[in-house]
Scaffold this active site. Structure first.
Site, PDB file in Angstrom:
ATOM      1  N   ASP A   1       1.822  19.800 -20.485  1.00  0.00           N
ATOM      2  CA  ASP A   1       0.962  18.630 -20.619  1.00  0.00           C
ATOM      3  C   ASP A   1       1.786  17.678 -21.479  1.00  0.00           C
ATOM      4  O   ASP A   1       1.912  17.850 -22.689  1.00  0.00           O
ATOM      5  CB  ASP A   1      -0.364  18.992 -21.283  1.00  0.00           C
ATOM      6  CG  ASP A   1      -1.229  17.748 -21.533  1.00  0.00           C
ATOM      7  OD1 ASP A   1      -0.684  16.629 -21.535  1.00  0.00           O
ATOM      8  OD2 ASP A   1      -2.440  17.906 -21.748  1.00  0.00           O
TER       9      ASP A   1
ATOM     10  N   PHE B   1      -6.129  20.370 -24.192  1.00  0.00           N
ATOM     11  CA  PHE B   1      -6.890  19.168 -24.556  1.00  0.00           C
ATOM     12  C   PHE B   1      -8.279  19.243 -23.902  1.00  0.00           C
ATOM     13  O   PHE B   1      -8.465  19.959 -22.934  1.00  0.00           O
ATOM     14  CB  PHE B   1      -6.133  17.913 -24.107  1.00  0.00           C
ATOM     15  CG  PHE B   1      -6.841  16.657 -24.522  1.00  0.00           C
ATOM     16  CD1 PHE B   1      -6.955  16.321 -25.858  1.00  0.00           C
ATOM     17  CD2 PHE B   1      -7.421  15.819 -23.573  1.00  0.00           C
ATOM     18  CE1 PHE B   1      -7.637  15.182 -26.251  1.00  0.00           C
ATOM     19  CE2 PHE B   1      -8.107  14.675 -23.957  1.00  0.00           C
ATOM     20  CZ  PHE B   1      -8.225  14.349 -25.294  1.00  0.00           C
ATOM     21  N   ASP B   2      -9.242  18.487 -24.433  1.00  0.00           N
ATOM     22  CA  ASP B   2     -10.625  18.675 -23.958  1.00  0.00           C
ATOM     23  C   ASP B   2     -10.822  18.356 -22.476  1.00  0.00           C
ATOM     24  O   ASP B   2     -11.590  19.033 -21.803  1.00  0.00           O
ATOM     25  CB  ASP B   2     -11.648  17.929 -24.833  1.00  0.00           C
ATOM     26  CG  ASP B   2     -11.418  16.448 -24.916  1.00  0.00           C
ATOM     27  OD1 ASP B   2     -10.265  16.026 -24.771  1.00  0.00           O
ATOM     28  OD2 ASP B   2     -12.381  15.697 -25.133  1.00  0.00           O
TER      29      ASP B   2
ATOM     30  N   LYS C   1      -0.047   7.325 -23.442  1.00  0.00           N
ATOM     31  CA  LYS C   1       0.471   7.653 -24.776  1.00  0.00           C
ATOM     32  C   LYS C   1       1.954   7.262 -24.834  1.00  0.00           C
ATOM     33  O   LYS C   1       2.287   6.115 -25.083  1.00  0.00           O
ATOM     34  CB  LYS C   1       0.267   9.135 -25.082  1.00  0.00           C
ATOM     35  CG  LYS C   1      -1.173   9.500 -25.420  1.00  0.00           C
ATOM     36  CD  LYS C   1      -2.015   9.744 -24.230  1.00  0.00           C
ATOM     37  CE  LYS C   1      -3.350  10.368 -24.577  1.00  0.00           C
ATOM     38  NZ  LYS C   1      -4.254  10.390 -23.413  1.00  0.00           N
TER      39      LYS C   1
ATOM     40  N   HIS D   1     -19.160  14.777 -26.661  1.00  0.00           N
ATOM     41  CA  HIS D   1     -18.822  13.876 -27.765  1.00  0.00           C
ATOM     42  C   HIS D   1     -18.801  12.408 -27.360  1.00  0.00           C
ATOM     43  O   HIS D   1     -19.026  11.533 -28.177  1.00  0.00           O
ATOM     44  CB  HIS D   1     -17.490  14.282 -28.415  1.00  0.00           C
ATOM     45  CG  HIS D   1     -16.293  14.127 -27.542  1.00  0.00           C
ATOM     46  ND1 HIS D   1     -16.103  14.874 -26.418  1.00  0.00           N
ATOM     47  CD2 HIS D   1     -15.226  13.302 -27.626  1.00  0.00           C
ATOM     48  CE1 HIS D   1     -14.970  14.528 -25.847  1.00  0.00           C
ATOM     49  NE2 HIS D   1     -14.417  13.565 -26.559  1.00  0.00           N
TER      50      HIS D   1
ATOM     51  N   TYR E   1       0.841  -1.210   0.000  1.00  0.00           N
ATOM     52  CA  TYR E   1       0.000   0.000   0.000  1.00  0.00           C
ATOM     53  C   TYR E   1       0.873   1.256   0.000  1.00  0.00           C
ATOM     54  O   TYR E   1       0.599   2.225  -0.694  1.00  0.00           O
ATOM     55  CB  TYR E   1      -0.925   0.005   1.226  1.00  0.00           C
ATOM     56  CG  TYR E   1      -1.983   1.072   1.149  1.00  0.00           C
ATOM     57  CD1 TYR E   1      -3.249   0.786   0.646  1.00  0.00           C
ATOM     58  CD2 TYR E   1      -1.717   2.380   1.563  1.00  0.00           C
ATOM     59  CE1 TYR E   1      -4.218   1.776   0.563  1.00  0.00           C
ATOM     60  CE2 TYR E   1      -2.676   3.377   1.471  1.00  0.00           C
ATOM     61  CZ  TYR E   1      -3.935   3.064   0.976  1.00  0.00           C
ATOM     62  OH  TYR E   1      -4.887   4.048   0.878  1.00  0.00           O
TER      63      TYR E   1
ATOM     64  N   ALA F   1       1.740  14.447 -22.359  1.00  0.00           N
ATOM     65  CA  ALA F   1       1.237  13.151 -22.835  1.00  0.00           C
ATOM     66  C   ALA F   1       2.120  12.577 -23.956  1.00  0.00           C
ATOM     67  O   ALA F   1       2.407  11.389 -23.990  1.00  0.00           O
ATOM     68  CB  ALA F   1      -0.206  13.300 -23.331  1.00  0.00           C
TER      69      ALA F   1
HETATM   70  N1  F0G Z   1      -3.676  15.712 -22.420  1.00  0.00           N
HETATM   71  C1  F0G Z   1      -3.591  15.356 -23.705  1.00  0.00           C
HETATM   72  C2  F0G Z   1      -2.742  16.146 -24.646  1.00  0.00           C
HETATM   73  C3  F0G Z   1      -4.304  14.244 -24.175  1.00  0.00           C
HETATM   74  O1  F0G Z   1      -4.223  13.916 -25.460  1.00  0.00           O
HETATM   75  C4  F0G Z   1      -5.096  13.513 -23.255  1.00  0.00           C
HETATM   76  C5  F0G Z   1      -5.845  12.360 -23.674  1.00  0.00           C
HETATM   77  C6  F0G Z   1      -5.140  13.916 -21.917  1.00  0.00           C
HETATM   78  C7  F0G Z   1      -4.413  15.020 -21.537  1.00  0.00           C
HETATM   79  C8  F0G Z   1      -5.964  13.186 -20.894  1.00  0.00           C
HETATM   80  O2  F0G Z   1      -5.376  11.990 -20.578  1.00  0.00           O
HETATM   81  O3  F0G Z   1      -6.999  10.236 -21.320  1.00  0.00           O
HETATM   82  O4  F0G Z   1      -5.162   9.707 -19.734  1.00  0.00           O
HETATM   83  O5  F0G Z   1      -7.067  11.069 -18.992  1.00  0.00           O
HETATM   84  N2  F0G Z   1      -6.042  12.088 -24.861  1.00  0.00           N
HETATM   85  C9  F0G Z   1      -6.694  10.915 -25.399  1.00  0.00           C
HETATM   86  C10 F0G Z   1      -6.771  11.032 -26.879  1.00  0.00           C
HETATM   87  C11 F0G Z   1      -7.956  10.521 -24.745  1.00  0.00           C
HETATM   88  O6  F0G Z   1      -7.428  10.192 -27.492  1.00  0.00           O
HETATM   89  O7  F0G Z   1      -6.153  11.942 -27.448  1.00  0.00           O
HETATM   90  P1  F0G Z   1      -6.200  10.686 -20.133  1.00  0.00           P
END
Ligand code: F0G
Length: 458
Positions: free
Chosen positions: A215, A124-125, A258, A450, A72, A217
Site C-alpha cells: 500500500d 488502513f481503514d 499523498k 467515524h 477516452y 500511499a
Molecule cells: N492507504 C493508506 C495508507 C491511506 O492512508 C489511505 C488514505 C488510503 C489507503 C485510501 O486512499 O483516501 O485515496 O481512497 N488515507 C487518508 C488519510 C484518507 O487521511 O490518511 P484514498
C-alpha cells in the site's frame, strides 16, 4: 555558520483562511455534532484533518493540467503516467483509479473471496473496510513496539515476520490471496518500514507462495526514512531506494493524493499479466476504461509529474522536516506523542494526555474537539471511533493506541502555522486537568462510522 534548510520553492498563489472566534467555534462544533468531518472548511483555520489531496500543486503540475489529453482511450496523459510508473516503480502493468480505495476495490474484487485472510502491518481503514466487506479477515501483524508511543524505534511501521509466518502456518495457502505492507504505516503513526523488513517479509511470502503487495500511499516518505535511518542507504538516491522497495513486491495500490501531491487520483500496479487482465474488467465496471480509470486526462498528467516531484530529496527534506518541527515543539512542551514523529503527521497520545477521561468517552475525539475550540485547528481521531465495532460481537474495539493525528498537507502551510498549532496544544495541555468528561455516541453507521458519527458531551 551552517545555513539552515529552507523550502526548495516559493509561493505564487495564496488562499485566504478565516480566523474565527472561540464563540463561533463553540456554536459550529455543536451544530457539527462534535464530529470534525461535519464542519465547513471555512469554519476551520488550520486544517490538519489529512494530508490526502490537500497539497499545493506546482507550476509544472498546473502545466500538465493544461496539457491533459482527454481522449477516452489511449490518451497521452495515460501513457505519460504509465511510463513514469514503469520508470519509478518498475511495475509493467497499471490501472488508474479515482483514488486509493477505488484501486483497493478493483484489486480486491479480482483477488479476494469470503473467508480469506489478509495479513499485513496495520491495514488502513478503507483497506480493512474493503476486506471485511467481502467477509474476509485482515490480520494485523505489526511489531509490538508500535504500540509503545514513548519507545524510540527507527522503523516502528515494520511487520513482525514471526507473526506473519504464524499466519501462513495456521491457514492453507488458498485462503491467503495476498499480504499487504503499508508504507509508511499510517495507522501506527506514519511510521516507516525498513528495507530489511520489506525484503524479509517478501522472502516469507515467497516461501509460502503468497503474493506481497505494497500500500504505497506514502512510499516516497518511506524511502526518505530508509535513506536517513537505515544502514547502507545513505548514499543511495530516493529513486534507487524506491525501485528496490518495489522490486520485492508483486504489486501495489496507491492513493496518489499523498506522495504524488495531487488533489485526486490513485492506481493499482502489478507484475502479473493475468491479474492485470482480471482486474481490468473490474476497473472498467467501477472506475472507467483502463486508460483513464475515473480520472480526467489532466489528472493523470498532474499525477505523473507529482510522482517525480514527490521523490525529490529536497522536497522530502523540507516536508518531513516541517512535520518533525511540529513534533519537536510539542515534545518541548512535554506533550505525549508517538515517538519518533512520522512522515506525514504527528500523533498525540490522547490516553496519556487525558487519562482521566474514560476510554468509553473517546479520549482522542475529546482532544480533537478541544483543539478545534482552542484555535480552529482540525485534526482527526485515530482511536476507538475509527476502529469501529467488532464485526461479530458488535462491541466497541478498543485499539492499543488512542491517537489524535495532525496530518500536515504538503507545501501548504508555513512554519508560523506550525508554531500556532503547537501553541494551541500547549494551552490545552496546561489546563488538561479541567477536562474530565468526554463524548458519547448518538448516531453511528455500521462500518466506517467515524466519517458520519454524531456525538454529544458526556
Ligand atoms: N492507504 C493508506 C495508507 C491511506 O492512508 C489511505 C488514505 C488510503 C489507503 C485510501 O486512499 O483516501 O485515496 O481512497 N488515507 C487518508 C488519510 C484518507 O487521511 O490518511 P484514498
Amino acid at each position: 555558520m551552517e545555513l539552515p534548510f529552507a523550502e526548495p520553492y516559493k509561493i505564487k498563489v495564496v488562499e485566504p483562511i478565516y480566523r474565527s472566534t472561540r464563540q463561533e467555534r463553540e456554536a459550529w462544533i455543536a451544530e457539527a455534532h462534535y464530529n470534525l468531518f461535519n464542519l465547513r472548511s471555512d469554519q476551520v483555520y488550520i486544517d490538519l484533518l489529512t494530508d490526502s489531496g490537500t497539497g499545493a500543486l506546482s507550476q509544472m503540475q498546473w502545466s500538465e493540467i493544461m496539457l491533459g489529453d482527454e481522449s477516452y482511450a489511449g490518451s497521452l496523459s495515460y501513457h505519460k503516467l504509465k511510463d513514469t510508473i514503469m520508470k519509478l516503480l518498475g511495475m509493467p502493468y497499471f490501472l488508474p483509479a479515482h483514488q486509493g480505495r477505488a484501486a483497493e476495490n478493483v484489486l480486491f474484487s479480482a483477488m479476494l473471496k469470503a473467508g480469506d485472510i489478509v495479513p499485513g502491518n496495520s491495514h488502513f481503514d478503507t483497506t480493512k473496510g474493503h476486506i471485511e466487506y467481502r467477509r474476509a479477515i485482515a490480520v494485523d501483524c505489526t511489531i509490538d513496539e508500535a504500540a509503545d508511543t514513548s519507545l524510540f524505534h527507527p522503523f516502528k511501521g515494520n511487520i513482525d515476520v514471526g507473526k506473519l509466518e504464524a499466519v501462513f502456518q495456521q491457514y492453507p495457502k488458498e485462503k491467503i490471496p495476498l499480504c499487504i505492507i503499508t508504507i509508511t504505516n499510517n495507522t501506527a503513526g506514519g511510521q516507516p518500514v525498513s528495507m530489511e523488513n520489506i525484503r524479509k517479509a517478501s522472502e516469507v511470502c515467497r516461501k509460502y507462495g503468497v503474493p506481497m503487495f505494497l500500500d504505497a500511499a506514502r512510499f516516497a516518505e518511506n524511502a526518505y526514512f530508509i535513506k536517513t535511518r537505515e544502514k547502507g542507504y545513505q548514499d543511495k538516491s530516493i529513486r534507487e531506494i524506491v525501485l528496490e522497495m518495489f522490486s520485492y513486491a508483486d504489486g501495489a495500490t496507491m492513493s496518489s493524493k499523498k506522495d504524488a501531491i495531487v488533489n485526486i487520483g490513485g492506481f493499482m500496479a502489478c507484475r502479473d499479466k493475468s491479474l492485470y487482465q482480471k482486474a481490468s474488467v473490474f476497473n472498467i465496471m467501477y472506475e472507467g476504461f483502463i486508460t483513464y480509470g475515473g480520472l480526467a486526462g489532466r489528472d493523470l498528467g498532474a499525477l505523473a509529474q507529482g510522482l517525480m516531484e514527490g521523490t525529490e530529496l529536497d522536497f522530502l527534506e523540507s516536508r518531513i522536516g516541517q512535520v518533525a518541527l511540529l513534533g519537536q515543539m510539542l515534545h518541548d512542551y512535554g506533550i505525549p506523542m508517538q515517538q519518533p514523529t512520522g512522515g506525514h503527521a504527528v500523533f498525540i497520545d490522547a490516553s496519556k494526555f487525558l487519562p482521566q477521561v474514560p476510554r468509553e468517552q473517546f479520549r482522542a475525539q475529546t482532544l480533537a474537539v478541544e483543539l478545534y475550540l482552542e484555535g480552529g485547528v482540525r485534526g482527526v481521531e485515530i482511536g476507538t471511533i475509527l476502529a469501529d465495532r467488532d464485526p461479530i460481537t458488535r462491541e466497541n474495539r478498543y485499539p492499543a493506541l488512542e491517537l489524535l493525528r495532525l496530518a500536515v498537507p504538503r507545501r501548504a502551510y508555513t512554519n508560523n502555522h506550525i508554531a500556532y498549532v503547537a501553541a494551541c496544544l500547549k494551552n490545552i495541555f496546561d489546563r488538561r486537568n479541567e477536562i474530565s468528561k468526554g463524548l458519547v455516541i448518538v448516531e453511528e453507521a455500521p462500518i466506517m462510522r467515524h466519517f458520519t458519527v454524531e456525538l454529544k458531551k458526556a
